[in-house]
Design an enzyme around this catalytic site. Structure first.
Site, mmCIF file in Angstrom:
data_model
loop_
_atom_site.group_PDB
_atom_site.id
_atom_site.type_symbol
_atom_site.label_atom_id
_atom_site.label_comp_id
_atom_site.label_asym_id
_atom_site.label_seq_id
_atom_site.Cartn_x
_atom_site.Cartn_y
_atom_site.Cartn_z
ATOM 1 C CE LYS A 78 -0.326 1.037 0.482
ATOM 2 N NZ LYS A 78 -0.631 0.939 -0.962
ATOM 3 C CB SER A 153 1.276 -2.323 -2.178
ATOM 4 O OG SER A 153 0.593 -1.102 -2.415
ATOM 5 C CB SER A 177 -1.942 -0.962 -4.318
ATOM 6 O OG SER A 177 -0.747 -1.596 -4.683
HETATM 7 N N1 GLN Z 1 1.284 -4.361 -7.813
HETATM 8 C C1 GLN Z 1 1.592 -3.194 -8.568
HETATM 9 C C2 GLN Z 1 3.052 -2.858 -8.372
HETATM 10 O O1 GLN Z 1 3.712 -3.635 -7.817
HETATM 11 C C3 GLN Z 1 0.725 -2.063 -8.126
HETATM 12 C C4 GLN Z 1 1.106 -1.487 -6.836
HETATM 13 C C5 GLN Z 1 0.260 -0.353 -6.408
HETATM 14 O O2 GLN Z 1 -0.843 -0.152 -6.902
HETATM 15 N N2 GLN Z 1 0.801 0.429 -5.499
HETATM 16 O O3 GLN Z 1 3.538 -1.856 -8.778
#
Ligand code: GLN
Length: 487
Positions: A78, A153, A177
């Site tokens: 990532k 994400s 994410s």
């Molecule tokens: N979707 C969640 C957010 O927007 C979690 C994102 C994540 O785990 N990095 O914060």
């Protein structure tokens, strides 16, 4: 040899037994990743020369007798995990030219075991999002239906594995994410206990929530990669000094007597019917394998989203203050003084969602509001954590859906941040508590889109989660690959 079908252990063994070269494996995946990039947009950076050089080095080392746990296995990373000499953008314009001078600890650990650091995967900007649509480099497409999002994400890392562009990948999980995109793309994804994996070199979003973890096609692969990155690191003060467990060796599919809790708060209105059915079917399978199923209650579940969006944004507003155009990354031009440079850099460098979060976080930390918002959220966070602590007195693991919906259409939720935030309703509380959890594929909805089940464990009980998942995987005869396996 059908390279696509080899799991990480088979790749390692074939290379160490000189049946195939690391270079051939790397070339095979590079060819796939490059030819499918336009369709998937899974990668932000794919440095062909760098990847082939690593493979050549591994081949030379194998000649000299090198043996590692991941010899020659390409792992996609990532793009919020720092890689020395390899651009790391966080999918943001503000870091679009950032080349880290050092490797994150997880990267060092992978390299020590002979892994090849494959491309850098696309993601939501600064890991803020649930659909991969906030990336400065454009959305990623779901291999099961190209009109749909892959989740976020870590969407690029999920798609890299689902579309077989790499044998495995790393993501990061602040509120879901890893697990949510794993669920939406039909692959395995695990968030370890907070403190299990070093965050040194992971670009911070919400520091008390962030944790790196693996995406894989099977539980064995997941266990192996987790083992390689689970090392105490004195450079991260939140890294816990525990002996590295041998997750792969200790995999055990005998789950007779395992107590599985099913929380009633996770089967509510708004969860798609097919998902409830998928989870119930999985529960039946686990029951047949000898597990005991118990209904449990996690009464503070409903406060998770509110608490998370105060704590995560507060931490983000502080973490992202460093991007001011002075030290690294993008700097706005044509400015008359320092103040204008700061303002213009942030204005031009950050995307909409990131700005929204910085503002929210700054507001909740402001004196006068701190007690009402941040402090209150921190107190409710303890109640959420205590729900899990109480539950784990009665059960060994908790089973529930990973996501309330399967993959939605690109653009469907972009104008409604609240709807988007609800995507993580079942994953967020795990981060607030700091406990480990996995998402495991468990069938498909009527549209043919993957469903994921989440198995949550007590602190540092990753092995128990892996064993329950392994038993399920064996019982269903493995997980189905995305339609991209035909390509
Ligand atoms: N979707 C969640 C957010 O927007 C979690 C994102 C994540 O785990 N990095 O914060």
């Amino acid at each position: 040899m059908n390279i696509k079908k080899l799991n990480t252990i088979e790749i390692k063994n074939s290379i160490e037994n000189r049946e195939i070269k690391a270079q051939e494996i790397a070339e095979y995946y590079l060819k796939r990743a490059i030819s499918l990039q336009e369709k998937t947009n899974a990668f932000i950076t794919l440095d062909e020369e760098n990847i082939l050089k690593q493979a050549k080095d591994i081949d030379n080392q194998v000649e000299k007798g090198f043996k590692g746990k991941l010899t020659g296995v390409p792992i996609a990373i990532k793009d919020n995990i720092c890689t020395k000499g390899l651009r790391t953008t966080c999918a943001s314009k503000i870091l679009s030219n950032f080349v880290p001078p050092y490797d994150a600890t997880v990267i060092e650990n992978l390299k020590k075991e002979g892994a090849i650091i494959f491309g850098k995967t696309n993601m939501d900007e600064f890991a803020m999002g649930s659909s991969n649509e906030t990336s400065y480099f454009g959305p990623v497409k779901n291999p099961w239906d190209m009109e749909r999002i892959p989740g976020g994400s870590s969407g690029g890392s999920a798609v890299a594995v689902s579309a077989i562009l790499a044998p495995a990948s790393l993501g990061s999980d602040t509120g879901g994410s890893i697990r949510q995109p794993a669920s939406l793309c039909g692959v395995v994804g695990m968030k370890p206990t907070y403190g299990r994996i070093s965050r040194y070199g992971l670009i911070a979003f919400g520091s008390s929530l962030d944790q790196i973890g693996p995406f894989a096609r099977s539980i064995e692969d997941c266990a192996l990669i987790l083992e390689v990155i689970s090392k105490y690191d004195p450079r991260d003060s939140t890294s816990i000094n525990l002996k590295t467990p041998e997750y792969l060796k200790n995999l055990n599919e005998d789950i007779r007597g395992l107590k599985i809790g099913v929380p009633k708060e996770y089967f509510i209105d708004g969860v798609e019917e097919d998902i409830i059915k998928g989870i119930n079917d999985a529960v039946e399978i686990l029951k047949k394998l000898g597990a005991e199923i118990r209904e449990i209650s996690l009464p503070h579940t409903k406060y998770g989203i509110a608490v998370y969006y105060l704590i995560a944004t507060a931490e983000a507003s502080s973490n992202l203050a460093r991007y001011d155009g002075v030290k690294y990354g993008f700097r706005a031009e044509n400015v008359k003084d320092l103040k204008e440079m700061y303002i213009k850099t942030k204005k031009e460098g950050f995307g909409e969602e990131v700005k929204r979060r910085i503002m929210l976080g700054t507001f909740s930390l402001a004196s006068g509001y701190y007690d009402a918002y941040y402090k209150k959220a921190s107190k409710v966070r303890t109640l959420i954590k205590n729900d899990f602590v109480n539950a784990f007195e009665k059960v060994d693991v908790i089973l529930c859906p990973t996501s309330p919906t399967t993959a939605f259409k690109i653009g469907e939720k972009t104008n409604d941040p609240i709807q988007m935030y609800l995507s993580d309703i079942f994953t967020i509380n795990v981060n607030l508590a700091g406990i480990p959890a996995i998402s495991v594929p468990c069938g498909f909805d009527k549209k043919g889109l993957p469903i994921g089940m989440q198995i949550i464990g007590n602190y540092f009980e990753e092995q128990v989660i892996l064993n329950a998942s392994y038993a399920y995987e064996k019982a269903v005869g493995g997980f189905k690959f995305s339609p991209f396996q035909e390509e």
